[in-house]
Design a protein around this motif. Sequence first.
Motif, PDB file in Angstrom:
ATOM      1  N   ALA A  42       7.733  21.160 -63.919  1.00 32.69           N
ATOM      2  CA  ALA A  42       6.615  20.240 -64.189  1.00 32.69           C
ATOM      3  C   ALA A  42       5.273  20.946 -64.025  1.00 32.69           C
ATOM      4  O   ALA A  42       4.382  20.810 -64.869  1.00 32.69           O
ATOM      5  CB  ALA A  42       6.690  19.030 -63.259  1.00 32.69           C
ATOM      6  N   LEU A  43       5.120  21.709 -62.957  1.00 34.87           N
ATOM      7  CA  LEU A  43       3.858  22.415 -62.713  1.00 34.87           C
ATOM      8  C   LEU A  43       3.590  23.454 -63.801  1.00 34.87           C
ATOM      9  O   LEU A  43       2.461  23.594 -64.273  1.00 34.87           O
ATOM     10  CB  LEU A  43       3.867  23.055 -61.322  1.00 34.87           C
ATOM     11  CG  LEU A  43       3.848  22.057 -60.155  1.00 34.87           C
ATOM     12  CD1 LEU A  43       4.098  22.769 -58.830  1.00 34.87           C
ATOM     13  CD2 LEU A  43       2.550  21.270 -60.125  1.00 34.87           C
ATOM     14  N   GLU A  44       4.638  24.171 -64.215  1.00 32.02           N
ATOM     15  CA  GLU A  44       4.489  25.141 -65.305  1.00 32.02           C
ATOM     16  C   GLU A  44       4.084  24.440 -66.598  1.00 32.02           C
ATOM     17  O   GLU A  44       3.204  24.911 -67.326  1.00 32.02           O
ATOM     18  CB  GLU A  44       5.808  25.894 -65.539  1.00 32.02           C
ATOM     19  CG  GLU A  44       6.118  26.950 -64.514  1.00 32.02           C
ATOM     20  CD  GLU A  44       7.458  27.630 -64.791  1.00 32.02           C
ATOM     21  OE1 GLU A  44       7.886  27.700 -65.975  1.00 32.02           O
ATOM     22  OE2 GLU A  44       8.089  28.083 -63.824  1.00 32.02           O
ATOM     23  N   LEU A  45       4.726  23.308 -66.870  1.00 32.44           N
ATOM     24  CA  LEU A  45       4.436  22.562 -68.088  1.00 32.44           C
ATOM     25  C   LEU A  45       3.003  22.044 -68.081  1.00 32.44           C
ATOM     26  O   LEU A  45       2.306  22.110 -69.101  1.00 32.44           O
ATOM     27  CB  LEU A  45       5.434  21.411 -68.228  1.00 32.44           C
ATOM     28  CG  LEU A  45       5.413  20.618 -69.519  1.00 32.44           C
ATOM     29  CD1 LEU A  45       5.556  21.513 -70.743  1.00 32.44           C
ATOM     30  CD2 LEU A  45       6.517  19.567 -69.500  1.00 32.44           C
ATOM     31  N   ASP A  71       6.736  13.512 -53.757  1.00 35.66           N
ATOM     32  CA  ASP A  71       5.425  13.305 -53.137  1.00 35.66           C
ATOM     33  C   ASP A  71       4.659  14.615 -53.051  1.00 35.66           C
ATOM     34  O   ASP A  71       3.457  14.661 -53.306  1.00 35.66           O
ATOM     35  CB  ASP A  71       5.543  12.631 -51.760  1.00 35.66           C
ATOM     36  CG  ASP A  71       6.364  13.422 -50.760  1.00 35.66           C
ATOM     37  OD1 ASP A  71       7.404  13.996 -51.144  1.00 35.66           O
ATOM     38  OD2 ASP A  71       5.981  13.443 -49.573  1.00 35.66           O
ATOM     39  N   GLU A  72       5.367  15.706 -52.740  1.00 40.69           N
ATOM     40  CA  GLU A  72       4.723  17.021 -52.672  1.00 40.69           C
ATOM     41  C   GLU A  72       4.227  17.444 -54.052  1.00 40.69           C
ATOM     42  O   GLU A  72       3.130  17.999 -54.187  1.00 40.69           O
ATOM     43  CB  GLU A  72       5.708  18.058 -52.127  1.00 40.69           C
ATOM     44  CG  GLU A  72       6.169  17.774 -50.702  1.00 40.69           C
ATOM     45  CD  GLU A  72       7.391  18.597 -50.313  1.00 40.69           C
ATOM     46  OE1 GLU A  72       7.804  19.498 -51.076  1.00 40.69           O
ATOM     47  OE2 GLU A  72       7.947  18.326 -49.235  1.00 40.69           O
ATOM     48  N   LEU A  73       5.035  17.183 -55.078  1.00 40.68           N
ATOM     49  CA  LEU A  73       4.636  17.500 -56.445  1.00 40.68           C
ATOM     50  C   LEU A  73       3.366  16.743 -56.823  1.00 40.68           C
ATOM     51  O   LEU A  73       2.410  17.328 -57.334  1.00 40.68           O
ATOM     52  CB  LEU A  73       5.755  17.150 -57.432  1.00 40.68           C
ATOM     53  CG  LEU A  73       5.377  17.184 -58.916  1.00 40.68           C
ATOM     54  CD1 LEU A  73       4.965  18.580 -59.341  1.00 40.68           C
ATOM     55  CD2 LEU A  73       6.527  16.651 -59.756  1.00 40.68           C
ATOM     56  N   ALA A 101       1.986  10.092 -50.420  1.00 36.15           N
ATOM     57  CA  ALA A 101       1.560  10.198 -51.826  1.00 36.15           C
ATOM     58  C   ALA A 101       0.372   9.278 -52.108  1.00 36.15           C
ATOM     59  O   ALA A 101      -0.534   9.640 -52.856  1.00 36.15           O
ATOM     60  CB  ALA A 101       2.724   9.875 -52.752  1.00 36.15           C
ATOM     61  N   LYS A 102       0.364   8.102 -51.510  1.00 34.11           N
ATOM     62  CA  LYS A 102      -0.782   7.193 -51.689  1.00 34.11           C
ATOM     63  C   LYS A 102      -2.047   7.820 -51.124  1.00 34.11           C
ATOM     64  O   LYS A 102      -3.113   7.770 -51.739  1.00 34.11           O
ATOM     65  CB  LYS A 102      -0.515   5.852 -51.006  1.00 34.11           C
ATOM     66  CG  LYS A 102       0.448   4.978 -51.758  1.00 34.11           C
ATOM     67  CD  LYS A 102       0.696   3.672 -51.020  1.00 34.11           C
ATOM     68  CE  LYS A 102       1.689   2.808 -51.780  1.00 34.11           C
ATOM     69  NZ  LYS A 102       2.023   1.571 -51.047  1.00 34.11           N
ATOM     70  N   LYS A 103      -1.925   8.409 -49.948  1.00 32.84           N
ATOM     71  CA  LYS A 103      -3.093   8.960 -49.258  1.00 32.84           C
ATOM     72  C   LYS A 103      -3.593  10.263 -49.888  1.00 32.84           C
ATOM     73  O   LYS A 103      -4.793  10.442 -50.065  1.00 32.84           O
ATOM     74  CB  LYS A 103      -2.748   9.188 -47.780  1.00 32.84           C
ATOM     75  CG  LYS A 103      -3.901   9.699 -46.954  1.00 32.84           C
ATOM     76  CD  LYS A 103      -3.535   9.795 -45.496  1.00 32.84           C
ATOM     77  CE  LYS A 103      -4.707  10.291 -44.674  1.00 32.84           C
ATOM     78  NZ  LYS A 103      -4.386  10.368 -43.253  1.00 32.84           N
TER      79      LYS A 103
END
Length: 131
Positions: A42-45, A71-73, A101-103
């Motif tokens: 995903a990060l590469e894309l 959440d880390e992503l 993830a919200k924060k």
Amino acid sequence: MSKPVILCVDDERIMLDCLRTQLFSSFGNTYLYEVAEDADEALELIEELTLENLSIAVVISDWLMPGMKGDELLISIHQKFPKIVKIMLTGQADEVAVNRAKKFANLHCCLCKPWSEAELLETIESALCKL
């Protein structure tokens, strides 16, 4: 002008296929639909799409994936691309991960698997209104 992208991230190909079908059925050719089977892909894309001057409107990510969790992503994406709307779609996330993830990723919404198509589409439409 190119179409914005909706990116779906999940380690289960059947989930990605289902999401893409539901999104295309509702939004048609308004968006480009991309998929990634893990956070690294995903990060590469995202980097590739950005280099091609394509705008990523929404990222829909599973939480429980091998390697980096959802959440880390989403936090990583938010640090570089804060305007991308982030949605978590999962059957496994714990409350701590969702709150993190919200924060730290400005998570728009967390939906549970199995999801209702109507709820998913309503969530994405409300996310797109934020853009």
